[in-house]
Design an enzyme around this catalytic site. Structure first.
Site, PDB file in Angstrom:
ATOM      1  N   SER A  89       0.831  -1.197   0.000  1.00  0.00           N
ATOM      2  CA  SER A  89       0.000   0.000   0.000  1.00  0.00           C
ATOM      3  C   SER A  89       0.867   1.248   0.000  1.00  0.00           C
ATOM      4  O   SER A  89       2.085   1.182   0.202  1.00  0.00           O
ATOM      5  CB  SER A  89      -0.921  -0.004   1.217  1.00  0.00           C
ATOM      6  OG  SER A  89      -0.157  -0.107   2.395  1.00  0.00           O
ATOM      7  N   ASP A 120      -1.990   9.807 -11.369  1.00  0.00           N
ATOM      8  CA  ASP A 120      -3.182   9.089 -11.810  1.00  0.00           C
ATOM      9  C   ASP A 120      -4.240   9.168 -10.723  1.00  0.00           C
ATOM     10  O   ASP A 120      -3.939   9.494  -9.563  1.00  0.00           O
ATOM     11  CB  ASP A 120      -2.852   7.627 -12.102  1.00  0.00           C
ATOM     12  CG  ASP A 120      -3.991   6.900 -12.811  1.00  0.00           C
ATOM     13  OD1 ASP A 120      -4.041   5.658 -12.708  1.00  0.00           O
ATOM     14  OD2 ASP A 120      -4.827   7.563 -13.448  1.00  0.00           O
ATOM     15  N   LYS A 122      -6.752   7.829  -7.928  1.00  0.00           N
ATOM     16  CA  LYS A 122      -6.772   6.726  -6.957  1.00  0.00           C
ATOM     17  C   LYS A 122      -8.191   6.179  -6.925  1.00  0.00           C
ATOM     18  O   LYS A 122      -9.087   6.786  -6.356  1.00  0.00           O
ATOM     19  CB  LYS A 122      -6.348   7.204  -5.571  1.00  0.00           C
ATOM     20  CG  LYS A 122      -6.224   6.077  -4.553  1.00  0.00           C
ATOM     21  CD  LYS A 122      -5.755   6.606  -3.213  1.00  0.00           C
ATOM     22  CE  LYS A 122      -5.554   5.459  -2.227  1.00  0.00           C
ATOM     23  NZ  LYS A 122      -6.811   4.727  -1.960  1.00  0.00           N
ATOM     24  N   ARG A 143      -5.510  -8.466  -3.793  1.00  0.00           N
ATOM     25  CA  ARG A 143      -4.361  -7.931  -3.074  1.00  0.00           C
ATOM     26  C   ARG A 143      -4.124  -8.678  -1.765  1.00  0.00           C
ATOM     27  O   ARG A 143      -2.994  -8.936  -1.368  1.00  0.00           O
ATOM     28  CB  ARG A 143      -4.576  -6.441  -2.782  1.00  0.00           C
ATOM     29  CG  ARG A 143      -3.442  -5.809  -1.981  1.00  0.00           C
ATOM     30  CD  ARG A 143      -3.706  -4.327  -1.734  1.00  0.00           C
ATOM     31  NE  ARG A 143      -2.624  -3.719  -0.965  1.00  0.00           N
ATOM     32  CZ  ARG A 143      -2.541  -3.720   0.353  1.00  0.00           C
ATOM     33  NH1 ARG A 143      -3.484  -4.311   1.066  1.00  0.00           N
ATOM     34  NH2 ARG A 143      -1.544  -3.142   0.980  1.00  0.00           N
ATOM     35  N   LYS A 301       3.672   8.911  -8.532  1.00  0.00           N
ATOM     36  CA  LYS A 301       4.802   7.984  -8.539  1.00  0.00           C
ATOM     37  C   LYS A 301       5.990   8.597  -9.272  1.00  0.00           C
ATOM     38  O   LYS A 301       5.813   9.332 -10.247  1.00  0.00           O
ATOM     39  CB  LYS A 301       4.422   6.677  -9.258  1.00  0.00           C
ATOM     40  CG  LYS A 301       3.245   5.931  -8.692  1.00  0.00           C
ATOM     41  CD  LYS A 301       2.931   4.698  -9.546  1.00  0.00           C
ATOM     42  CE  LYS A 301       1.743   3.920  -9.007  1.00  0.00           C
ATOM     43  NZ  LYS A 301       1.423   2.751  -9.858  1.00  0.00           N
ATOM     44  N   LYS A 325      -4.754  12.256  -0.562  1.00  0.00           N
ATOM     45  CA  LYS A 325      -6.159  12.116  -0.224  1.00  0.00           C
ATOM     46  C   LYS A 325      -6.872  13.459  -0.309  1.00  0.00           C
ATOM     47  O   LYS A 325      -6.361  14.471   0.177  1.00  0.00           O
ATOM     48  CB  LYS A 325      -6.316  11.538   1.192  1.00  0.00           C
ATOM     49  CG  LYS A 325      -5.873  10.087   1.324  1.00  0.00           C
ATOM     50  CD  LYS A 325      -6.756   9.167   0.500  1.00  0.00           C
ATOM     51  CE  LYS A 325      -6.459   7.704   0.774  1.00  0.00           C
ATOM     52  NZ  LYS A 325      -6.957   7.247   2.068  1.00  0.00           N
TER      53      LYS A 325
END
Length: 678
Positions: A89, A120, A122, A143, A301, A325
């Site tokens: 994560s 990108d 989330k 996952r 990233k 967030k």
């Protein structure tokens, strides 16, 4: 907010009038003055409450009310699969300063790292990996815990946009040879989710809560035919090959996904530096409501895969990627109570308790009020309507009190008086310069020693060799910081203590390991929740049957348990609301401690006993254990529901008199032994 209990008509009439006044004031500020006194989410919550009250009492509806404005084969189980590369994560950030700090940390580790990033969306779905061998789908894995997931291949094959064979492409034909792993999210589009709920509403079925939970629950159905009936989509975000050179940048990997026939979010952007990252975040925040699927943020990233790999992992998250967030979601609710929890350091923390509400896709029913100063600053009172919010995984917070909706004659919360009421046996002090009240004479190590002794005691988990002296040795050596830490102790650590030799060290390690699957009632008792003794723990477990059900029980649900009144209900709610205790329960899960519930059976089922006086064949505690083992209830005092009073030697007259008044059957030790055939 959703009201749990229907109020009386007079109360509803007053509440409706206040709600209408505040909602109309909000609309005026928002539409006429172009300013906001409430978030849209909080306003929607108030409208929902008003609508619910009007549904209960249609006679309260008026023409000017805001609500009247026209506006394959089933499987037996899933097999476990170890990920070739862990699906770890990402660390969360919430503002520009945290993004700047993230970039600075990377440059300290790798000074040559570039400033090119791939951004990108989330997605709010179920993270999964599709494994293709020579271009053909051979496996789909969830996952899971990041290292081990579940094989859901049969279900994923029913998802229409998942190619069973990757799209042929001469330019990149080598991607159709060997192993190619596609990572992404299984999502349900908002439009499809709403369509399903409309159909369920028409048929009178309960509505699904949110698209993410429905998607995750669907994928974990054992019958692929059921999965095929629900409209799911796979949205890819990464491609993994054994050779890094196959995808030199993250952006190249995204382009390859589309070439190979994988759906992507179509929201990716390569940016340079923090300013462009924040520009992307602001753009995404503006458009996200119009996107076909839900999102709670952005993923950023380092674009260069070699640099990404060289930056490595810190803890459980990659250094080279973060999740930004968005602003917290909000709702409104009514404070039903304010309970005070005593933490592991003796600190008293107030917690607002309210009816369960949904925030960010999760159900919450309490929020930390931190300390007496915060209560005074907010002027929060029992009965107040408050706006609560939740940022990411942070515990819910009270943002503001809607004083316009405050009932008449609601008194301010007097902190010191409540401490005295809730903890009459303790004294509290507030050191100069501190905001926290602490219990006098209770230090962190002392509380931990008592807690650990209790947890390991015979009535709780009954862990051999964890007596007083050994507990003191473990705490003093700082080998344990809470009661869950005993499950990470090693043989080598114990050998380093003076009290332990090879045999005693191994004996303790074995005893601790053997306690990992305790009966749930013993585990609950062992947690040391104030006012929860052996029998109360049994009663709670009998009612709720699982730790999660007890953990999320409302105060009203707790009060419904026989023998549980206001004091015990408040104590249980406060314990589970405490942040330290939430972390403690998470650690138990991490260390594979799994309490189990088992329906009691035996010849004493549905019978309740009180034992008084001295028995010759066994001690009082042994008698209590025996009664419970045979399915009976052991009580400490005679009540209306007591079936038998077992009398031994030297019995006082008061219990006999009480038993006679209640019609309780009085038996001697011989009759008791005959009853249990011993």
């Amino acid at each position: 907010m959703t009201i749990q209990n229907q109020p009386k008509l007079a109360e509803a009439r007053i509440r409706v009038e206040k709600l209408r006044e505040l909602i109309n004031d909000y609309r005026y500020h928002y539409h006429v003055l172009d300013e906001s006194i409430l978030s849209e989410a909080a306003a929607d919550s108030l409208k929902h409450e008003l609508s619910q009250l009007e549904d209960w009492y249609p006679e309260l509806i008026t023409a000017d009310s805001p609500t009247q404005r026209v506006a394959g084969t089933a499987l037996d189980s899933f097999s476990k699969v170890t990920h070739q590369t862990p699906m770890i994560s990402l660390a969360d950030v919430f503002d520009r300063d945290e993004v700047i700090a993230w970039v600075a940390r990377m440059k300290r580790v790798l000074p040559t790292v570039g400033d090119e990033f791939l951004c990108d969306i989330k997605m709010d779905g179920l993270a999964s990996a599709l494994i293709y061998q020579d271009g053909v789908l051979v496996q789909a894995v969830t996952r899971g815990d990041s290292r081990v997931g579940e094989d859901v291949t049969a279900n994923v094959r029913t998802i229409n946009n998942v190619p069973l064979r990757l799209r042929a492409n001469q330019k990149f034909a080598h991607f159709l040879r060997g192993r190619t792993e596609i990572r992404g999210e299984i999502v349900m589009f908002k439009e499809d989710f709403e369509m399903l709920n409309r159909a369920r509403e028409r048929s009178g079925e309960p509505l699904y809560k949110n698209p993410r939970n429905l998607a995750a629950g669907t994928i974990r159905q054992l019958d692929p035919k059921l999965v095929a009936e629900r409209p799911l989509n796979f949205v890819g975000y990464d491609i993994i090959r054994d050779d890094l050179a196959d995808t030199p940048t993250i952006a190249f990997g995204y382009a390859m996904l589309m070439e190979l026939g994988i759906t992507t979010s179509k929201q990716t952007r390569v940016v340079r530096g923090v300013a462009e990252i924040m520009e992307y975040v602001r753009h995404l925040d503006k458009i996200r409501s119009g996107l076909p699927f839900n999102t709670d943020g952005a993923v950023i990233k380092v674009n260069n895969r070699t640099e990404f790999a060289r930056l490595g992992i810190v803890g459980k998250t990659p250094r080279a990627a973060i999740a930004y967030k968005f602003a917290a979601e909000e709702t409104t609710t009514i404070v039903k109570d304010i309970v005070i929890s005593i933490g592991r350091t003796g600190a008293a923390t107030p917690v607002a308790v309210f009816d369960p509400v949904q925030i960010a896709g999760t159900t919450v029913q309490h929020a930390s009020l931190h300390n007496a100063d915060e209560i005074a600053r907010l002027d929060v009172r029992i009965g107040d309507t408050v706006v609560i919010y939740k940022a990411g995984d942070i515990i819910p917070q009270v943002q503001q009190v809607l004083v316009e909706l405050r009932p008449n004659n609601v008194a301010p919360f007097e902190y010191e008086r409540e401490l005295a009421r809730q903890y009459p046996e303790l004294e509290f002090e507030r050191q100069e310069g501190e905001v926290v009240y602490r219990a006098k004479g209770l230090t962190g190590p002392l509380i931990l020693k008592r807690s650990l002794q209790h947890f390991a005691s015979k009535g709780a988990l009954d862990i051999e060799t964890l007596g007083e002296k050994n507990v003191e040795a473990l705490v003093d050596a700082e080998l344990v910081n809470d009661i869950a830490d005993i499950y990470r102790l090693t043989y080598e650590q114990l050998l380093g203590l003076e009290r332990f030799a090879a045999i005693s060290a191994q004996k303790m390690i074995n005893a601790i390991a053997a306690s990992k699957k305790p009966p749930l009632e013993r585990f609950v008792f062992g947690l040391g929740i104030r006012h929860v003794g052996v029998q109360t723990a049994i009663d709670l477990v009998k009612q709720f049957k699982s730790l999660d059900a007890l953990r999320y029980a409302t105060i009203n649900q707790l009060r419904s348990v026989d023998g549980v009144g206001d004091v015990v209900a408040e104590s249980v709610a406060a314990w589970f609301a405490d942040e330290d205790n939430e972390l403690l329960l998470s650690k138990f899960e991490q260390y594979d401690v799994t309490p189990f519930y088992e329906e009691k059976s035996g010849k004493l089922i549905n019978m309740s006993f009180v034992v008084t006086g001295t028995l010759t064949s066994m001690g009082r505690d042994e008698a209590a254990d025996l009664i419970r083992t045979l399915g009976g209830t052991f009580q400490t005092t005679v009540g209306k529901d007591t079936d038998y009073l077992v009398v031994g030697g030297k019995v006082g007259a008061s219990k006999l008199k009480k038993a006679q008044s209640y019609g309780t059957k009085v038996i001697d030790e011989t009759a008791f032994l005959a009853l249990i055939d011993k």
